[in-house]
Design a protein around this motif. Structure first.
Motif, PDB file in Angstrom:
ATOM      1  N   GLY A 255       0.818  -1.199   0.000  1.00  0.00           N
ATOM      2  CA  GLY A 255       0.000   0.000   0.000  1.00  0.00           C
ATOM      3  C   GLY A 255       0.848   1.244   0.000  1.00  0.00           C
ATOM      4  O   GLY A 255       2.079   1.202   0.106  1.00  0.00           O
ATOM      5  N   ALA A 256       0.191   2.382  -0.134  1.00  0.00           N
ATOM      6  CA  ALA A 256       0.855   3.684  -0.122  1.00  0.00           C
ATOM      7  C   ALA A 256      -0.215   4.747   0.067  1.00  0.00           C
ATOM      8  O   ALA A 256      -1.417   4.493  -0.089  1.00  0.00           O
ATOM      9  CB  ALA A 256       1.628   3.925  -1.418  1.00  0.00           C
ATOM     10  N   THR A 257       0.218   5.960   0.401  1.00  0.00           N
ATOM     11  CA  THR A 257      -0.719   7.065   0.528  1.00  0.00           C
ATOM     12  C   THR A 257      -1.018   7.648  -0.849  1.00  0.00           C
ATOM     13  O   THR A 257      -0.288   7.406  -1.821  1.00  0.00           O
ATOM     14  CB  THR A 257      -0.152   8.171   1.432  1.00  0.00           C
ATOM     15  N   ALA A 258      -2.060   8.448  -0.913  1.00  0.00           N
ATOM     16  CA  ALA A 258      -2.419   9.092  -2.180  1.00  0.00           C
ATOM     17  C   ALA A 258      -1.358  10.086  -2.628  1.00  0.00           C
ATOM     18  O   ALA A 258      -1.276  10.423  -3.810  1.00  0.00           O
ATOM     19  CB  ALA A 258      -3.772   9.783  -2.044  1.00  0.00           C
ATOM     20  N   GLN A 259      -0.536  10.552  -1.699  1.00  0.00           N
ATOM     21  CA  GLN A 259       0.533  11.477  -2.050  1.00  0.00           C
ATOM     22  C   GLN A 259       1.803  10.761  -2.501  1.00  0.00           C
ATOM     23  O   GLN A 259       2.807  11.398  -2.812  1.00  0.00           O
ATOM     24  CB  GLN A 259       0.836  12.408  -0.875  1.00  0.00           C
ATOM     25  N   GLY A 260       1.758   9.427  -2.509  1.00  0.00           N
ATOM     26  CA  GLY A 260       2.865   8.658  -3.052  1.00  0.00           C
ATOM     27  C   GLY A 260       3.946   8.285  -2.063  1.00  0.00           C
ATOM     28  O   GLY A 260       4.918   7.627  -2.441  1.00  0.00           O
ATOM     29  N   ASP A 261       3.804   8.662  -0.787  1.00  0.00           N
ATOM     30  CA  ASP A 261       4.802   8.247   0.196  1.00  0.00           C
ATOM     31  C   ASP A 261       4.181   7.221   1.139  1.00  0.00           C
ATOM     32  O   ASP A 261       3.064   6.757   0.951  1.00  0.00           O
ATOM     33  CB  ASP A 261       5.356   9.453   0.964  1.00  0.00           C
ATOM     34  N   GLY A 262       4.925   6.856   2.171  1.00  0.00           N
ATOM     35  CA  GLY A 262       4.422   5.864   3.115  1.00  0.00           C
ATOM     36  C   GLY A 262       4.240   4.485   2.512  1.00  0.00           C
ATOM     37  O   GLY A 262       3.409   3.700   2.975  1.00  0.00           O
ATOM     38  N   GLU A 263       5.043   4.160   1.467  1.00  0.00           N
ATOM     39  CA  GLU A 263       4.927   2.829   0.867  1.00  0.00           C
ATOM     40  C   GLU A 263       5.149   1.755   1.930  1.00  0.00           C
ATOM     41  O   GLU A 263       6.055   1.857   2.750  1.00  0.00           O
ATOM     42  CB  GLU A 263       5.945   2.645  -0.253  1.00  0.00           C
ATOM     43  N   ASN A 264       4.306   0.738   1.905  1.00  0.00           N
ATOM     44  CA  ASN A 264       4.416  -0.312   2.925  1.00  0.00           C
ATOM     45  C   ASN A 264       4.159  -1.669   2.313  1.00  0.00           C
ATOM     46  O   ASN A 264       3.400  -1.806   1.343  1.00  0.00           O
ATOM     47  CB  ASN A 264       3.441  -0.044   4.079  1.00  0.00           C
ATOM     48  N   GLN A 265       4.831  -2.659   2.864  1.00  0.00           N
ATOM     49  CA  GLN A 265       4.679  -4.042   2.421  1.00  0.00           C
ATOM     50  C   GLN A 265       4.563  -4.935   3.654  1.00  0.00           C
ATOM     51  O   GLN A 265       5.151  -4.651   4.701  1.00  0.00           O
ATOM     52  CB  GLN A 265       5.864  -4.507   1.581  1.00  0.00           C
ATOM     53  N   MET A 266       3.815  -5.998   3.514  1.00  0.00           N
ATOM     54  CA  MET A 266       3.664  -6.970   4.571  1.00  0.00           C
ATOM     55  C   MET A 266       3.600  -8.365   3.965  1.00  0.00           C
ATOM     56  O   MET A 266       2.876  -8.599   2.992  1.00  0.00           O
ATOM     57  CB  MET A 266       2.399  -6.694   5.389  1.00  0.00           C
ATOM     58  N   PHE A 267       4.375  -9.301   4.502  1.00  0.00           N
ATOM     59  CA  PHE A 267       4.353 -10.694   4.087  1.00  0.00           C
ATOM     60  C   PHE A 267       4.215 -11.551   5.341  1.00  0.00           C
ATOM     61  O   PHE A 267       4.917 -11.319   6.341  1.00  0.00           O
ATOM     62  CB  PHE A 267       5.630 -11.076   3.332  1.00  0.00           C
TER      63      PHE A 267
END
Length: 772
Positions: free
Chosen positions: A190-202
């Motif tokens: 996922g990410a924010t609408a502003q394009g930062d805060g990218e996150n991944q979970m496995f």
């Protein structure tokens, strides 16, 4: 005492009674199960139905947390329950690293956390920053893999007589999954609408059988989150200088749950382990502050956390029906700090840019012995339990490298260098009894008593009485009265460090947080900490029919000798005391104190409707409302320096008004064939804080989350969603327009630290799951 609006809950109850009766008569479909079995708040080995409890209990299914799209447990709970708040502090490294969770508007350390019914250890990190939970060392929920959770039971009532210290606001019991077969895996991005805060979970979970009835369930989880930044343009330099947002965090979490037959009973073992790397920014230092950074800089605080909690035990049932349970739990939390992209002003141009700022360690060993028995043959409906508990705690502060605390110290966090070594231990033991009498099908009575002895402050005796009266098969009344306590944590008694903080006028100062035993703290008004003591009252109504349930509960919690972190004390008198002690690198001082008494009053309403339409369509709707009002009843005067208040306006607001005064949740799930649509609406009420200078009331905000999932055959499913669909942000601080704030921060702060739902705006996620 504040007067709560009584007409509204009465009107709600009247309308709901009508709906219940209509639904019970008209419903033709088979409703989903609304009354789950819970084990929190009762010593009965078989548990009991949630609606049969004499106190309010919420049960949140682990899959509901997974489907929310929030990869961390705390945010999932916040948007599911009105009584839970999860502050999203943006500029406070200690709060951002531990992510404190609160219940009923009280402090993070006034709720007891259990794992499979066993006490969970707290974080070694003490939140010393200006945010909700200031002065607490909470339990970090986000060190537990979300996929390892079967369900979470939230008991919203004082329960110190049953479980001991900390259970003033209630108890949160996390039940781990005990799958004996199958494999589950999930990936989310996922990410924010502003394009930062990218996150991944496995994550991956597998279950294995051990013998005929035993199991071993293993869960592993990897989470990574890039930082966000919502700082305003710095009016002094016409560019963004601050970094205000979520920190960069990488988590590796593990969990296991197992049991195996042993003789006539079973051995069991469960636990969690976690490794975290985080990075949080401090405030912006202007050009010229250090020769190493001619354009200015933001020092970065990098905590590394190692945490584990494991429990091993044996339980059995004897021929006479006596149940026996023996267990030992070890909890360990270690946090080491490194400061980078920084400088020590006292070293000038020769200063390093990276410092080892030291570490803190907290350990807890808990031994429990519990016996329970059904005495139905002697007294019909009587069930009783008795137990013993011993707890040993250890707290240690490791000094940083000498250059980190030399002179002015490393900017951002000068780190740990206790004037006296901090290597402390304490022990506590308790004995308790807990009985429940189902006098008949209508009346259930409960009584619990507990005696605790702590090696550092003495004794505490608590009790609790409960009652539930079923007026009809659909309507019941319930209530409880109890006393409680919270022992001062070892972190609160012995924490010793120097930090950089903003004053009420926006100026940056060096602040020493000293133990209450330190002679300097004594000279400024500190005294030995006492345990907090509480008195809890609650009363409610339960309504239920085939497809619908409704509960409404009023409560009042009075807390005496509440522990708080004092104001940052400064001025000529403080400077004189510091100079006499030979302390030259500290401008202001603070310490912990039993300075206040408070009273929290409110009510909570919860309703759920579940029904199936044919074989392929089902609807599940839940709604909740909570109102939380905390008033200050006493504020102690500084016994040594009466002109210096122990707590100022900002600190008092963190205790009383900085959390939402009310909250509404509405979750709707519509399933049709392979598709599932979820709509969650959460309204956060107003909160009041003095984040910079001016006391400001932040207006209510409503957050809408939307997700759509689809099953791709028997083994795969996919879900996509939008969080904060309306792209809602907190109010801007009015202080940004003040000349003093523009001079100090450039008006960079986009919102107050009390913002309950964060400051990232709209975000998106996509999740893929596989089950075999």
């Amino acid at each position: 005492m504040s007067k709560l609006p009584i007409k509204m809950p009465v009107k709600i109850i009247t309308v709901t009674l009508s709906v219940l009766c209509t639904t019970a008569l008209a419903a033709e479909a088979i409703g989903q199960q609304l009354d789950e079995i819970e084990v929190t708040g009762t010593r009965h080995t078989e548990g009991r139905a949630t609606l049969a409890s004499p106190v309010p209990i919420d049960v949140i299914d682990g899959e509901r947390l997974d489907d929310s799209g929030y990869a961390d447990v705390s945010r999932g709970l916040q948007f599911a329950l009105p009584s839970v708040n999860f502050n999203r502090a943006a500029t406070t490294a200690t709060a951002a690293s531990t992510r404190p969770l609160t219940l009923r508007g009280l402090a993070p350390d006034q709720v007891l956390v259990l794992i499979n019914g066993k006490r969970r250890h707290s974080s070694s990190i003490l939140n010393t920053n200006n945010s909700v939970g200031r002065g607490s060392a909470p339990v970090d929920f986000n060190m537990i893999p979300e996929a390892a959770i079967q369900r979470i039971e939230v008991l919203r009532d004082g329960a110190a007589a049953q479980y001991g210290s900390d259970a003033i606001a209630g108890v949160i019991n996390i039940i781990l999954r005990d799958d004996a077969e199958g494999v589950f895996s999930a990936a989310q991005a996922g990410a924010t609408a502003q394009g930062d805060g990218e996150n991944q979970m496995f994550t991956v979970r597998t279950g294995l059988k051990l013998g005929e009835q035993g199991h071993l369930t293993l869960t592993g989880e990897f989470r990574h989150q890039e930082p966000t930044n919502r700082a305003n343009v710095d009016q002094r330099f016409n560019r963004v200088t601050y970094k205000i947002g979520d920190p960069r965090i990488t988590d590796i979490n593990l969990a296991l749950d197992s049991s195996v037959a042993f003789g006539s009973g079973e051995l069991y073992f469960f636990g969690t382990g976690s490794h975290r790397n985080a990075q949080s920014p401090s405030g912006f230092r202007v050009p010229g502050y250090s020769p190493l950074y001619p354009s200015g800089y933001v020092a970065l605080i990098n905590p590394t956390l190692e945490d584990f909690g494991v429990t091993g035990g044996f339980r059995t049932t004897f021929d006479d029906g006596l149940h026996f349970d023996f267990s030992h739990t070890v909890g360990y939390d270690h946090a080491s700090f490194e400061v980078t992209n920084t400088a020590n002003q006292s070293l000038g141009a020769s200063s390093p840019s990276r410092f080892d700022a030291g570490a803190v360690t907290y350990r807890q060993h808990t031994t429990d012995v519990l016996v329970t028995k059904d005495f139905d043959a002697m007294v019909p409906g009587l069930y009783a339990a008795a137990g013993l508990q011993h707890r040993a705690e250890y707290y240690h502060i490791h000094s940083g490298e000498p250059l980190a605390y030399f002179g002015a110290g490393a900017d951002g966090f000068p780190g740990f260098n206790p004037r006296n070594p901090v290597d402390k231990t304490r022990s506590a033991y308790a004995v308790f009894v807990d009985a429940e009498l189902n006098a008949n099908r209508m009346l259930t009575l409960g009584l619990a008593g507990r005696y605790d002895h702590y090696s550092d402050f003495g004794d505490a005796t608590t009790w609790k009485g409960t009652a539930r009266l079923a007026l009809t098969s659909m309507i019941a009344l319930r209530g409880a009265a109890s006393t409680g306590f919270r022992a001062p944590s070892m972190q609160q008694q012995y924490f010793d460090a120097v930090t950089n903080n903003l004053t009420s006028k926006g100026a940056l100062v060096t602040v020493g947080t000293l133990p209450v035993s330190d002679p300097v703290a004594r000279a400024l008004g500190a005294s030995d900490l006492k345990p907090e003591k509480s008195r809890n009252l609650s009363a409610g109504i339960v309504l239920s029919a085939q497809h619908i349930s409704f509960t409404a509960d009023w409560y009042r919690i009075k807390i005496d000798d509440r522990i708080a972190l004092s104001e940052q004390l400064g001025g000529a008198a403080v400077t004189s005391v510091l100079a006499a002690a030979g302390i030259t690198n500290v401008q202001q001082v603070r310490f912990f104190t039993n300075a206040v008494d408070t009273e929290t009053e409110g009510f909570e309403v919860a309703a759920r409707y579940a029904v199936e339409f044919g074989n392929n369509t089902n609807l599940n709707v839940g709604a909740g409302y909570g109102r939380f009002n905390t008033d200050l009843k006493r504020l102690a005067q500084n016994p040594v320096l009466p002109t210096l208040p122990l707590l100022g306006n900002k600190s008092i607001l963190f205790i009383t008004k900085a959390q939402p005064k009310d909250k509404i949740t509405l979750d709707t799930t519509l399933g049709h064939g392979p598709f599932t649509l979820k709509v969650n609406v959460t309204r956060f009420g107003e909160c009041t804080s003095a984040d910079l200078i001016t006391t400001q009331t932040y207006t209510p905000k409503t957050i809408v989350d939307l997700s759509l999932g689809a099953a791709l055959g028997h083994h795969l499913s996919i879900t996509g969603g939008v969080q904060n669909l309306g792209d809602v942000y907190p109010d801007q601080p009015v202080d940004n327009a003040l000349p003093s704030i523009i001079a100090a921060t450039g008006g960079s702060f986009p919102d107050g630290e009390a913002a309950p739902f964060g400051f990232n705006g709209r975000a998106y996620f996509l999740r893929l799951e596989a089950r075999f």
